[in-house]
Design a protein around this motif. Structure first.
Motif: not given
Length: 116
Positions: A100-107
């Protein structure tokens, strides 16, 4: 995974569960609750054989041999006992949180790049 590995895994699980069934009834009840808890919380290495669960049975067999009640072995807060067992273990929840953290950072990076 080879079929032979699956067969061996099933044999090991049957032996494991036979050890559980040989425990006094109060130990069996608490073991099953611990097992459910650990399957829900999901320490990653729990799926790699029965090491942690076998260790719990070893502990329970020792406690039963000494005539102790199961809560004398685990303490009255069985969930805290479980948490202490896996405190240094990576869980599926940890992996999901990282994802989730990685996806939020990518977004957020995409949003920031578009505003530049």
């Amino acid at each position: 995974m080879r079929i032979q590995d699956i067969i061996e895994g099933k044999k090991e699980w049957r032996v494991h569960m036979a050890r559980v069934k040989a425990l006094p009834r109060d130990y069996q009840i608490v073991y099953k609750e611990i097992q459910k808890y650990l399957f829900k919380v999901g320490p990653v290495e729990l799926t790699n054989g029965t090491g942690l669960l076998s260790g719990i049975i070893d502990l329970f067999e020792g406690g039963a041999a000494l005539g102790k009640g199961v809560l004398d072995v685990t303490g009255s807060d069985v969930a805290a006992f479980c948490d202490d067992l896996i405190k240094d273990s990576k869980t599926y929840a940890d992996i999901y949180q990282e994802s989730v953290h990685q996806e939020v950072n990518k977004a957020m990076k995409k949003v920031t790049d578009k505003t530049k």
